[in-house]
Design a protein around this motif. Sequence first.
Motif, mmCIF file in Angstrom:
data_model
loop_
_atom_site.group_PDB
_atom_site.id
_atom_site.type_symbol
_atom_site.label_atom_id
_atom_site.label_comp_id
_atom_site.label_asym_id
_atom_site.label_seq_id
_atom_site.Cartn_x
_atom_site.Cartn_y
_atom_site.Cartn_z
ATOM 1 N N ARG A 19 0.821 -1.213 0.000
ATOM 2 C CA ARG A 19 0.000 0.000 0.000
ATOM 3 C C ARG A 19 0.861 1.272 0.000
ATOM 4 N NH1 ARG A 19 -5.247 -1.940 3.635
ATOM 5 N NH2 ARG A 19 -6.060 -3.196 1.936
ATOM 6 N N ASP A 58 -3.550 -3.615 8.467
ATOM 7 C CA ASP A 58 -4.908 -3.194 8.138
ATOM 8 C C ASP A 58 -5.211 -1.843 8.789
ATOM 9 O OD1 ASP A 58 -7.637 -3.433 7.242
ATOM 10 O OD2 ASP A 58 -8.157 -3.905 9.320
ATOM 11 N N ASP A 94 -5.370 2.384 7.018
ATOM 12 C CA ASP A 94 -6.542 3.274 6.966
ATOM 13 C C ASP A 94 -6.135 4.672 7.443
ATOM 14 O OD1 ASP A 94 -8.352 1.353 5.995
ATOM 15 O OD2 ASP A 94 -9.937 2.069 7.330
HETATM 16 MN MN MN Z 1 -8.710 -2.382 5.935
#
Ligand code: MN
Length: 367
Positions: free
Chosen positions: A104, A262, A266
């Motif tokens: 990411r 995770d 965000d």
């Molecule tokens: Mn997520």
Amino acid sequence: MNTYDIAVIGGDGTGPEVAREALKVSEAAACKFGFKINWHHFDFGGERFLKTGEVLPDSAVADLRRFKAIFLGAVGHPQVQPGILEKGILLRLRFELEQYINLRPVKLYRAEDCPLKDKGPEHIDFIVVRENNEGLYAGAGGNLFKGTPNEVAIQESINTRRGVDRCLKYAFDLAKKRRNGQPWKGLKPEDVAAGKTTQLTLCGKTNVLTYAFDLWWRAFQDIAPRYPTVKSDYAHVDAICMWFVKNPEWFDVIVTDNMFGDIITDLAAMIQGGLGVAAGGNLNPEGTSMFEPMGGSAPKYTGLNVINPLAAINAAGMMLDFLGESQAGAAIEAASVKIINTKIKSLAAGKMGFGTREVGDLVAAAV
Ligand code: MN
Ligand code: IPM
């Protein structure tokens, strides 16, 4: 001419709308750089589940395994109980296709899209390597006496030396290649003098999770000497959350487990301008990888032509880069940056000053 066969799962809500724009921009890049893409559409998602009761047919994983890349719009349907589609499609594909890396990139393209005071594009440019097959997501655990006052729920984090080693190796290789040997500006003069060009931060919780992150920590120490140009660094996950807000310029490459990855991505997505631009790839470098915008299916915006397709477009850029079309990947990113800086009012849905399709047209034309 190089030809690529790519599977497309538009999925639910706004997923198909943003996927359409990502495919449009990929086609523009294919035309410009002289390659061909055959798109293979699959209808997995909430609608199909509601009609047939089937989340993924047994043949699906085998069908998808034939492709080097899958493009995914979004999964999640308001009439389907949470977890069914997420676990049955997204997590199942991540696991069964052994997409052990979730990559990411976190880049701010324009200062006004950042909610942080006094931070601009020069402060926010890092990448998170999230382990994508293990940890709390492995589904290990169970319950006893469910529904009684004596209920016990256990959810275990699975960390294998093999899984951690391959994730760390990917992260160190990525850090080594990053910035083409030009020293990253966050390094101290003494690091540069010692021959370092990039930094890799292990994000963990070694002070409390003394089994899981002890394994990560030892594996990190064992592999680091093989990468003399990478400065290795460590931060606890809670501190990372604080520093993303206070000093995001301290980060270059971050590697972490599935759950922490995770959560911190965000937060990272918000400092880069929100889910409208945040993209990611679920990678199996030897098998089938899957690229997706980070945002969900946004049911309330479905069919209104207001959702921001840039995250999906950026994911398509990552996909083409991964397939070996690095010029196409770079051109898509440059085109998004150009459109953000010259046309788009805001990255938020409904506030872009253009519709979903129009943003896709603008980026495609810029490519
Ligand atoms: Mn997520
Ligand atoms: C993500 C999402 C998924 C995850 C959900 C939808 C299962 O939040 O890709 O980050 O938790 O990994």
